[in-house]
Each structure stands twice: as structure tokens, then as C-alpha cells.
Scaffold this active site. Structure first.
Site, PDB file in Angstrom:
ATOM      1  N   CYS A  17       0.824  -1.207   0.000  1.00  0.00           N
ATOM      2  CA  CYS A  17       0.000   0.000   0.000  1.00  0.00           C
ATOM      3  C   CYS A  17       0.861   1.260   0.000  1.00  0.00           C
ATOM      4  CB  CYS A  17      -0.961  -0.007   1.181  1.00  0.00           C
ATOM      5  SG  CYS A  17      -2.398  -1.060   0.887  1.00  0.00           S
ATOM      6  N   THR A  47     -16.739  10.736  -0.741  1.00  0.00           N
ATOM      7  CA  THR A  47     -16.364  10.819   0.674  1.00  0.00           C
ATOM      8  C   THR A  47     -15.142   9.967   1.014  1.00  0.00           C
ATOM      9  OG1 THR A  47     -18.066   9.128   1.067  1.00  0.00           O
ATOM     10  CG2 THR A  47     -18.649  11.405   1.583  1.00  0.00           C
ATOM     11  N   ASP A  50     -14.401   3.379   1.933  1.00  0.00           N
ATOM     12  CA  ASP A  50     -13.652   2.154   1.642  1.00  0.00           C
ATOM     13  C   ASP A  50     -14.108   1.470   0.367  1.00  0.00           C
ATOM     14  OD1 ASP A  50     -12.039   1.851   4.169  1.00  0.00           O
ATOM     15  OD2 ASP A  50     -14.055   2.110   4.959  1.00  0.00           O
ATOM     16  N   ASP A  67      -8.537  -3.596  -4.920  1.00  0.00           N
ATOM     17  CA  ASP A  67      -7.254  -3.237  -4.340  1.00  0.00           C
ATOM     18  C   ASP A  67      -6.196  -4.165  -4.916  1.00  0.00           C
ATOM     19  OD1 ASP A  67      -5.947  -1.547  -2.411  1.00  0.00           O
ATOM     20  OD2 ASP A  67      -7.731  -1.803  -1.168  1.00  0.00           O
ATOM     21  N   ASP A 226     -11.014   0.786   7.357  1.00  0.00           N
ATOM     22  CA  ASP A 226      -9.835  -0.031   7.640  1.00  0.00           C
ATOM     23  C   ASP A 226      -8.590   0.817   7.411  1.00  0.00           C
ATOM     24  OD1 ASP A 226     -10.183   0.020   4.877  1.00  0.00           O
ATOM     25  OD2 ASP A 226      -9.400  -1.993   4.579  1.00  0.00           O
TER      26      ASP A 226
HETATM   27 CO    CO Z   1     -10.375   0.895   3.213  1.00  0.00          CO
HETATM   28 CO    CO Z   2      -8.782  -0.025  -0.101  1.00  0.00          CO
END
Ligand code: CO
Ligand code: CO
Length: 352
Positions: A17, A47, A50, A67, A226
Site C-alpha cells: 500500500c 467521501t 472504503d 485493491d 480499515d
Molecule cells: Co479501506
Molecule cells: Co482499499
């Protein structure tokens, strides 16, 4: 013929990440795109949440997220498992339940044997089956660096969506995994993991947020996200900005992997964490006794980090007990929400 084991992180310029674009980058570009007007889009890109949520009926909505990233660890199976756990996490962070997933693959087939790809896919498939779903397809391209991740579809009742914008003054912040993962994986990539902390980091990153998510949803929470590439404070900022409240974080209550403390003191941290720290400068006030190292830890780019729940104060104690009872032993109260325009204050000594 060399018998050196393949080190996947050596093929990645940036890992996990920490390879994400810095937080401000995409937000400024999104303004150039047409606004989403479909009334069935309950959560879109406005906004920095996630995952997106699309309403199919009054009872049923889809949770949509993707992701993917370059290798965060050297072992192909672990890389696949971590990437899958990380991608699934955004469904849990909306309060949803995953249904199925597609894999997204870039593979340098000239430099790596096909067995490496098999191991990546196997790690992901095993993690997906732990989450109760199957990976039903995907797309693979040739690339210079290995890339792996998932596009995940989940379900949620539209009135149960845990968006980022409902934090209220008085709420308590609970974090379910320790931070410092970006610092430890960077140390390992650079042959500086003298404490051998990477195995702990792999265990933390491979842990699904499934159980934590289930317990938090059942326990009742106002907002949930998260902690991944933007770091603890970066993801908390998305909540305080969307909810128009302030947050107080007590740095001495935040669970931090001990090796990460030691490495950051030696100047080992990913560039992404430094970028997060710089980006957050305008929104975060650090008390005078919060060290630069602690600031970097709080901004450290995580891969497959924990859930950050914003919980009504009367539910916090029971929720924490329930998390601990289900094996989420790192879950800790790390701060609180107060009234304000969307800033974060970091100090020490919430409880003595
Ligand atoms: Co997230
Ligand atoms: Co993500």
C-alpha cells in the site's frame, strides 16, 4: 545455475500500500470527472470511503471494491494471501459480507517461472475460502513488476451501511490490529529486519478482518474504516472530514509493533509514510511531547491493517470485551471524537 530463492520484493520499486498514490492526489483529480447522479449509488467516490455501495432494492445493496499492489513480502503464497485479505477488508469496513471476487494480475513472465504465479493465486484462493467465497475469474497482463489484487463484490442491507460520515462527538475510537507494518516490511525489503519481525508482520497482514467486522457490526458502531495505505491518521482524517467532527488520538494507547518503533528510530520507514505525514500536516496537531518517530508511526502506510471503529461510548466496553473473546486481542481504545471542524489532535495520556 543460481539456487538463490526468488525475492519478490526485489522486483517491486515500491511495496504494497506504500505504492498507493498519496492521499491528496486522486481527490483533486476526481473533481474533473462528471458527478455521480445515479440515485442507486448510496456510497460513491465523494467521501473517500472504503468501497462503493449500489442499491439493488430496499433490502439489498452491493458493496464494490478493488485493491491491488506490488509484492509486499518475498514469498509468493504470502503475497497472494495478504493481497486478498487486504482487498476483502474494504467490504468488511462497510459492514458488508463478501460474495465473490475476481483477480487482477500483472506478471513478468520473462523474469519469473509460472510456479510463482500459481503460488500467488493459491495464497489468494485459500484466503478467499477462509472468507467463505471463491475467486471466480480475473484478468492477467504482462508487466515489469508483479502486481496482484482482487476486485470484490459483497452484499449489505442499504440501511446497515457503515460509511465514514456518521461519527459523533463522544464516540470512542477502537483499532483492531497493531500498526507499524509498512516500517517492518520496508526493513525486510532492505535487508534491515535485524529483529526478524517480518513473520509477525505477515501474520498480522494475513489476518482477515472478517471476525473483527462481524463483532463490530453486531456490537453497533457509527462509522467504520480499515487502516491501509494512508496510515492510521490518514484514514481517521477521512472519517473526521466526512463526519465534520474532530478526533483525539492518544499515542501511548495505540498498539504499535515493537520492532517498528525500533526501526523508525533508526530512520527506516517507507516513502509513503513520509508522504502521508506531510499531507496530514494541515489537519493534525501533535502535542509538543509527541516525537517525530511517533508521528511517522501514526502515519505509517499499512497493508491489510486493522479496522478502525467509531463506537458510541456506552457500547465501547462490551465491544472491546467481545473482540478480545473472539481472539482479536490487539483491539484497543485509542482515542475519541469531539466536536470540531474536522481536525485530529494527537497527545498522550488518555487514561492514566
Ligand atoms: Co479501506
Ligand atoms: Co482499499
Amino acid at each position: 545455475m543460481s539456487t538463490e530463492p526468488i525475492r519478490l520484493t526485489k522486483l517491486a520499486k515500491r511495496a504494497g500500500c506504500a505504492a498507493k498514490q498519496p492521499p491528496g492526489y486522486l481527490l483533486s483529480l476526481l473533481g474533473e470527472l462528471p458527478k455521480i447522479t445515479d440515485p442507486n449509488v448510496l456510497v460513491g467516490n465523494a467521501t473517500a470511503d472504503d468501497a462503493a455501495v449500489y442499491k439493488l432494492s430496499d433490502e439489498l445493496g452491493l458493496v464494490l471494491t478493488t485493491d491491488f499492489f506490488t509484492p509486499i513480502v518475498d514469498d509468493a503464497y504470502d503475497f497472494g494471501a495478504i493481497a486478498a485479505a487486504n482487498a476483502l477488508s474494504d467490504v468488511y469496513a462497510m459492514g458488508g459480507t463478501p460474495l465473490t471476487a475476481l483477480s487482477i494480475v500483472g506478471f513478468p513472465d520473462a523474469n519469473l517461472p509460472p510456479e510463482v504465479l500459481v503460488q500467488i493465486l493459491k495464497g489468494a484462493a485459500d484466503k478467499a475460502s477462509e472468507a467463505g467465497i471463491a475467486i471466480v475469474g480475473g484478468h492477467t497482463i504482462k508487466s515489469e513488476e508483479p502486481i496482484f489484487g482482487l476486485a470484490v463484490v459483497g452484499k449489505i442491507a442499504p440501511d446497515q451501511v457503515l460509511s465514514n460520515d456518521k461519527a459523533q462527538p463522544g464516540d470512542v475510537l477502537i483499532l483492531t490490529k497493531p500498526i507499524g507494518l509498512g516500517i517492518i516490511t520496508t526493513a525486510a525489503k532492505n535487508n534491515e529486519d535485524s529483529l526478524g519481525a517480518i513473520s509477525t508482520a505477515i501474520r498480522v497482514m494475513s489476518t482477515l478482518n472478517r471476525v473483527a467486522g462481524e463483532v463490530i457490526v453486531r456490537g453497533g458502531t457509527h462509522a467504520l474504516t480499515d487502516v491501509t495505505g494512508f496510515g492510521l491518521l490518514g484514514h481517521l482524517r477521512n472519517i473526521v472530514a466526512a463526519s465534520r467532527v474532530n478526533a483525539r488520538v492518544f499515542v501511548d494507547q495505540v498498539p504499535i509493533l515493537d520492532a517498528a518503533r525500533q526501526y523508525v528510530a533508526r530512520g527506516i520507514y517507507p516513502g509513503g509514510s513520509n508522504a502521508n505525514h506531510r499531507f496530514l500536516h494541515d489537519w493534525v496537531t501533535y502535542a509538543a511531547d509527541v516525537t517525530k518517530e511517533e508521528q511517522l508511526l501514526l502515519c505509517d502506510a499499512q497493508t491489510s491493517g486493522g479496522l478502525l471503529a467509531v463506537v458510541p461510548p456506552d457500547r465501547a466496553a462490551a465491544l472491546l470485551t467481545a473482540l478480545h473473546a473472539r481472539g482479536i486481542t490487539d483491539a484497543t481504545v485509542i482515542g475519541e471524537i469531539v466536536a470540531g471542524p474536522g481536525r485530529i489532535e494527537v497527545a498522550r495520556g488518555g487514561k492514566s
